[in-house]
Each structure stands twice: as structure tokens, then as C-alpha cells.
Design a protein around this motif. Sequence first.
Motif, PDB file in Angstrom:
ATOM      1  N   ASN A 138      57.748 -13.196   7.342  1.00 18.71           N
ATOM      2  CA  ASN A 138      56.800 -12.192   7.834  1.00 18.71           C
ATOM      3  C   ASN A 138      56.546 -11.089   6.796  1.00 18.71           C
ATOM      4  O   ASN A 138      56.540  -9.893   7.109  1.00 18.71           O
ATOM      5  CB  ASN A 138      57.307 -11.559   9.137  1.00 18.71           C
ATOM      6  N   CYS A 139      56.354 -11.498   5.552  1.00 18.98           N
ATOM      7  CA  CYS A 139      56.182 -10.544   4.453  1.00 18.98           C
ATOM      8  C   CYS A 139      54.831 -10.678   3.753  1.00 18.98           C
ATOM      9  O   CYS A 139      54.668 -10.179   2.637  1.00 18.98           O
ATOM     10  CB  CYS A 139      57.303 -10.724   3.422  1.00 18.98           C
ATOM     11  N   VAL A 140      53.888 -11.366   4.393  1.00 20.46           N
ATOM     12  CA  VAL A 140      52.592 -11.599   3.751  1.00 20.46           C
ATOM     13  C   VAL A 140      51.880 -10.277   3.462  1.00 20.46           C
ATOM     14  O   VAL A 140      51.350 -10.066   2.355  1.00 20.46           O
ATOM     15  CB  VAL A 140      51.699 -12.498   4.624  1.00 20.46           C
ATOM     16  N   ALA A 141      51.858  -9.360   4.418  1.00 22.28           N
ATOM     17  CA  ALA A 141      51.165  -8.080   4.243  1.00 22.28           C
ATOM     18  C   ALA A 141      51.808  -7.257   3.138  1.00 22.28           C
ATOM     19  O   ALA A 141      51.113  -6.653   2.307  1.00 22.28           O
ATOM     20  CB  ALA A 141      51.163  -7.300   5.560  1.00 22.28           C
ATOM     21  N   ALA A 142      53.139  -7.236   3.116  1.00 18.07           N
ATOM     22  CA  ALA A 142      53.848  -6.482   2.078  1.00 18.07           C
ATOM     23  C   ALA A 142      53.545  -7.054   0.693  1.00 18.07           C
ATOM     24  O   ALA A 142      53.357  -6.305  -0.275  1.00 18.07           O
ATOM     25  CB  ALA A 142      55.356  -6.516   2.346  1.00 18.07           C
ATOM     26  N   PHE A 143      53.481  -8.378   0.615  1.00 19.90           N
ATOM     27  CA  PHE A 143      53.188  -9.003  -0.675  1.00 19.90           C
ATOM     28  C   PHE A 143      51.770  -8.680  -1.126  1.00 19.90           C
ATOM     29  O   PHE A 143      51.539  -8.402  -2.311  1.00 19.90           O
ATOM     30  CB  PHE A 143      53.373 -10.516  -0.575  1.00 19.90           C
ATOM     31  N   GLU A 144      50.806  -8.701  -0.208  1.00 17.32           N
ATOM     32  CA  GLU A 144      49.424  -8.402  -0.560  1.00 17.32           C
ATOM     33  C   GLU A 144      49.292  -6.975  -1.083  1.00 17.32           C
ATOM     34  O   GLU A 144      48.509  -6.714  -2.003  1.00 17.32           O
ATOM     35  CB  GLU A 144      48.512  -8.608   0.655  1.00 17.32           C
ATOM     36  N   GLN A 145      50.067  -6.040  -0.516  1.00 16.39           N
ATOM     37  CA  GLN A 145      50.036  -4.658  -0.988  1.00 16.39           C
ATOM     38  C   GLN A 145      50.539  -4.561  -2.423  1.00 16.39           C
ATOM     39  O   GLN A 145      49.949  -3.876  -3.267  1.00 16.39           O
ATOM     40  CB  GLN A 145      50.884  -3.765  -0.071  1.00 16.39           C
ATOM     41  N   ARG A 146      51.623  -5.258  -2.709  1.00 13.77           N
ATOM     42  CA  ARG A 146      52.171  -5.216  -4.068  1.00 13.77           C
ATOM     43  C   ARG A 146      51.296  -5.989  -5.046  1.00 13.77           C
ATOM     44  O   ARG A 146      51.219  -5.639  -6.231  1.00 13.77           O
ATOM     45  CB  ARG A 146      53.597  -5.776  -4.072  1.00 13.77           C
ATOM     46  N   LEU A 147      50.633  -7.025  -4.558  1.00  9.55           N
ATOM     47  CA  LEU A 147      49.697  -7.766  -5.396  1.00  9.55           C
ATOM     48  C   LEU A 147      48.526  -6.867  -5.781  1.00  9.55           C
ATOM     49  O   LEU A 147      48.016  -6.942  -6.910  1.00  9.55           O
ATOM     50  CB  LEU A 147      49.198  -9.009  -4.659  1.00  9.55           C
ATOM     51  N   MET A 148      48.116  -6.008  -4.856  1.00  8.14           N
ATOM     52  CA  MET A 148      47.055  -5.053  -5.147  1.00  8.14           C
ATOM     53  C   MET A 148      47.494  -4.078  -6.241  1.00  8.14           C
ATOM     54  O   MET A 148      46.734  -3.754  -7.155  1.00  8.14           O
ATOM     55  CB  MET A 148      46.681  -4.278  -3.879  1.00  8.14           C
ATOM     56  N   LYS A 149      48.765  -3.626  -6.159  1.00  8.17           N
ATOM     57  CA  LYS A 149      49.294  -2.723  -7.188  1.00  8.17           C
ATOM     58  C   LYS A 149      49.319  -3.420  -8.543  1.00  8.17           C
ATOM     59  O   LYS A 149      48.964  -2.817  -9.568  1.00  8.17           O
ATOM     60  CB  LYS A 149      50.702  -2.264  -6.808  1.00  8.17           C
ATOM     61  N   ALA A 150      49.713  -4.697  -8.543  1.00  8.09           N
ATOM     62  CA  ALA A 150      49.719  -5.465  -9.795  1.00  8.09           C
ATOM     63  C   ALA A 150      48.308  -5.591 -10.352  1.00  8.09           C
ATOM     64  O   ALA A 150      48.108  -5.557 -11.572  1.00  8.09           O
ATOM     65  CB  ALA A 150      50.320  -6.850  -9.564  1.00  8.09           C
ATOM     66  N   THR A 151      47.316  -5.702  -9.467  1.00  3.70           N
ATOM     67  CA  THR A 151      45.921  -5.786  -9.898  1.00  3.70           C
ATOM     68  C   THR A 151      45.513  -4.527 -10.644  1.00  3.70           C
ATOM     69  O   THR A 151      44.880  -4.591 -11.710  1.00  3.70           O
ATOM     70  CB  THR A 151      44.997  -5.990  -8.686  1.00  3.70           C
ATOM     71  N   TYR A 152      45.883  -3.366 -10.112  1.00  3.66           N
ATOM     72  CA  TYR A 152      45.537  -2.114 -10.774  1.00  3.66           C
ATOM     73  C   TYR A 152      46.282  -1.969 -12.103  1.00  3.66           C
ATOM     74  O   TYR A 152      45.747  -1.391 -13.064  1.00  3.66           O
ATOM     75  CB  TYR A 152      45.846  -0.934  -9.856  1.00  3.66           C
ATOM     76  N   LEU A 153      47.489  -2.488 -12.170  1.00  3.51           N
ATOM     77  CA  LEU A 153      48.236  -2.459 -13.430  1.00  3.51           C
ATOM     78  C   LEU A 153      47.556  -3.333 -14.482  1.00  3.51           C
ATOM     79  O   LEU A 153      47.469  -2.952 -15.655  1.00  3.51           O
ATOM     80  CB  LEU A 153      49.678  -2.933 -13.205  1.00  3.51           C
ATOM     81  N   VAL A 154      47.056  -4.505 -14.066  1.00  6.83           N
ATOM     82  CA  VAL A 154      46.319  -5.372 -14.994  1.00  6.83           C
ATOM     83  C   VAL A 154      45.047  -4.671 -15.465  1.00  6.83           C
ATOM     84  O   VAL A 154      44.714  -4.682 -16.655  1.00  6.83           O
ATOM     85  CB  VAL A 154      45.972  -6.720 -14.328  1.00  6.83           C
ATOM     86  N   GLY A 155      44.338  -4.053 -14.523  1.00  6.58           N
ATOM     87  CA  GLY A 155      43.142  -3.299 -14.895  1.00  6.58           C
ATOM     88  C   GLY A 155      43.466  -2.185 -15.884  1.00  6.58           C
ATOM     89  O   GLY A 155      42.709  -1.945 -16.831  1.00  6.58           O
ATOM     90  N   GLY A 156      44.618  -1.538 -15.690  1.00 10.77           N
ATOM     91  CA  GLY A 156      45.046  -0.481 -16.603  1.00 10.77           C
ATOM     92  C   GLY A 156      45.343  -1.003 -17.996  1.00 10.77           C
ATOM     93  O   GLY A 156      45.055  -0.333 -18.997  1.00 10.77           O
ATOM     94  N   SER A 157      45.915  -2.204 -18.077  1.00 15.53           N
ATOM     95  CA  SER A 157      46.207  -2.784 -19.389  1.00 15.53           C
ATOM     96  C   SER A 157      44.922  -3.075 -20.158  1.00 15.53           C
ATOM     97  O   SER A 157      44.846  -2.882 -21.372  1.00 15.53           O
ATOM     98  CB  SER A 157      47.045  -4.062 -19.237  1.00 15.53           C
ATOM     99  N   PHE A 158      43.885  -3.515 -19.442  1.00 16.05           N
ATOM    100  CA  PHE A 158      42.602  -3.761 -20.106  1.00 16.05           C
ATOM    101  C   PHE A 158      41.908  -2.448 -20.469  1.00 16.05           C
ATOM    102  O   PHE A 158      41.192  -2.376 -21.477  1.00 16.05           O
ATOM    103  CB  PHE A 158      41.695  -4.617 -19.221  1.00 16.05           C
ATOM    104  N   ALA A 159      42.127  -1.403 -19.668  1.00 16.53           N
ATOM    105  CA  ALA A 159      41.579  -0.089 -20.014  1.00 16.53           C
ATOM    106  C   ALA A 159      42.222   0.419 -21.305  1.00 16.53           C
ATOM    107  O   ALA A 159      41.541   0.996 -22.171  1.00 16.53           O
ATOM    108  CB  ALA A 159      41.828   0.897 -18.867  1.00 16.53           C
ATOM    109  N   PHE A 160      43.522   0.195 -21.450  1.00 19.84           N
ATOM    110  CA  PHE A 160      44.221   0.547 -22.688  1.00 19.84           C
ATOM    111  C   PHE A 160      43.599  -0.189 -23.875  1.00 19.84           C
ATOM    112  O   PHE A 160      43.342   0.405 -24.933  1.00 19.84           O
ATOM    113  CB  PHE A 160      45.705   0.199 -22.565  1.00 19.84           C
ATOM    114  N   SER A 161      43.345  -1.474 -23.710  1.00 19.80           N
ATOM    115  CA  SER A 161      42.744  -2.272 -24.780  1.00 19.80           C
ATOM    116  C   SER A 161      41.360  -1.745 -25.150  1.00 19.80           C
ATOM    117  O   SER A 161      41.007  -1.679 -26.336  1.00 19.80           O
ATOM    118  CB  SER A 161      42.636  -3.738 -24.356  1.00 19.80           C
TER     119      SER A 161
END
Length: 231
Positions: A138-161
Motif C-alpha cells: 500500500n505504498c503506491v501513493a508514497a512512491f509517486e510523491q517521491r518519483l515526482m521529487k526525483a523528476t524535479y531533481l532531474v529537471g534541476g540537473s538539466f537546468a545546471f547543464s
Amino acid sequence: MSSTSTHKPRPLVDLIVSIAIPAFILMKLSGEDQLGASGGLMLALSFPLGWGLFELIKYRKFNFIALLGLANVLLTGGIGLLELDLKWLAIKEAAIPAIIGTAVVLSTFTSKPLIKAIIFNPAVMDVDKINDRLKKNNCVAAFEQRLMKATYLVGGSFAFSAVMNYVLAKWIVTSPTGTPEFNEQLGQLSLYSYPMIAVPSMLMMMGIFYYLWRTIHDLTGLKLEEVLANQ
């Protein structure tokens, strides 16, 4: 077995064909007594352009990143051959990673977020096993929230580039387009961008991958060898 399923990454070949050989041509063979500015630029650009087209045609697989890479090469060639203002080179250098980062973040509003294509995909992780365990716990929602955070981190890495690409282009390339000096500086830009931009960006992506794996481990109890896809 199809060519798409047997295709494996060849980072060393990619570096040699797309960076090392073009940089050598631009820096050593663009003089007026050799290939000339236009000839050297066209020959240098033909290597990453030809390699990218070969990969796309041979493996018959649409690749958003590869397509942007081809666009990058064509834009660089256009700026040099048309002798446009140098500001367009800096803008172009920043635009490619900026487009990718923006697409990653905006894709979270669609049914197919790009984070799942970049990291959380069947070629990298055993997605079915992970999803089954998430549902069981029963952790699907929690995982989706952290996946969203990982998405913003990926976006940040491309902003750095994007920022670093712009700064590096403005710093290194100062000679007018269409000259041997411009070609030489373009070669230097290709060489310097790898240790100063590509390596830090790769380390960021590894950190994001580690964060995502820790998330999966915390929510499912799966070990790393159980998470990775059996390729």
C-alpha cells in the motif's frame, strides 16, 4: 532477435566519434592551408551527425535525446556556416538541456512522465516486480510523491547543464563565426564541456538514481539486485 533488442550502449565509441574526432578536426585541420574554416566545420560536424543518423536508422527506435543531439549538430553547423552572431551559439548551447529539462517537468502533467522513460523503465529496473510490491505494501501513493521529487531533481540537473553551457560558450568562443579561430574554440568547447558539464551532470543523475533506489528499498524491502532489470 531484432536490432533494437540487441543494441547496447557504447559510451567510449560515442565519445570518440562525437567529441574527440570533431574536436581534433576543428582545432588542427581548420587552418586556411588545410581544410579551411568551412571545410573543417563541415567535416567535424559530419561525424556526430552521421553517427546519430546511423544509430537512429539501424535500430529503428525513436529517441527524443538522440533527435535533440542531431538538432544540436545541425544548429551548430548552421551558426558557423551562415556566420551568425556569437550570441546564437551560447543560446543554442543552453537551449538543448533547457528543452529537455522543461520537457521532463512538464511531462509530469501527462500520462507518461519522462522520468519513467529515463530511469524508472523496464530496461533499467524490474518495474513489474516493484509495482507489485508497492501495491502489496500500500505504498503506491508514497512512491509517486517521491518519483515526482526525483523528476524535479532531474529537471534541476538539466537546468545546471543549460546555465553551464551558456557560461562556457560565452567564455571560450570569442572569435567571429566562419573563421579558423572560431573552429578551434568550438573544438575547445567540446572538450571542456565534458569534464566541466557532462561529468557533474552524470554524477547528479547517479545521485538521483541512488535516491530512487533508496526510495524503492524503503517502500518495498527489495535489494538492489532484485530491483535492477535482468539484462
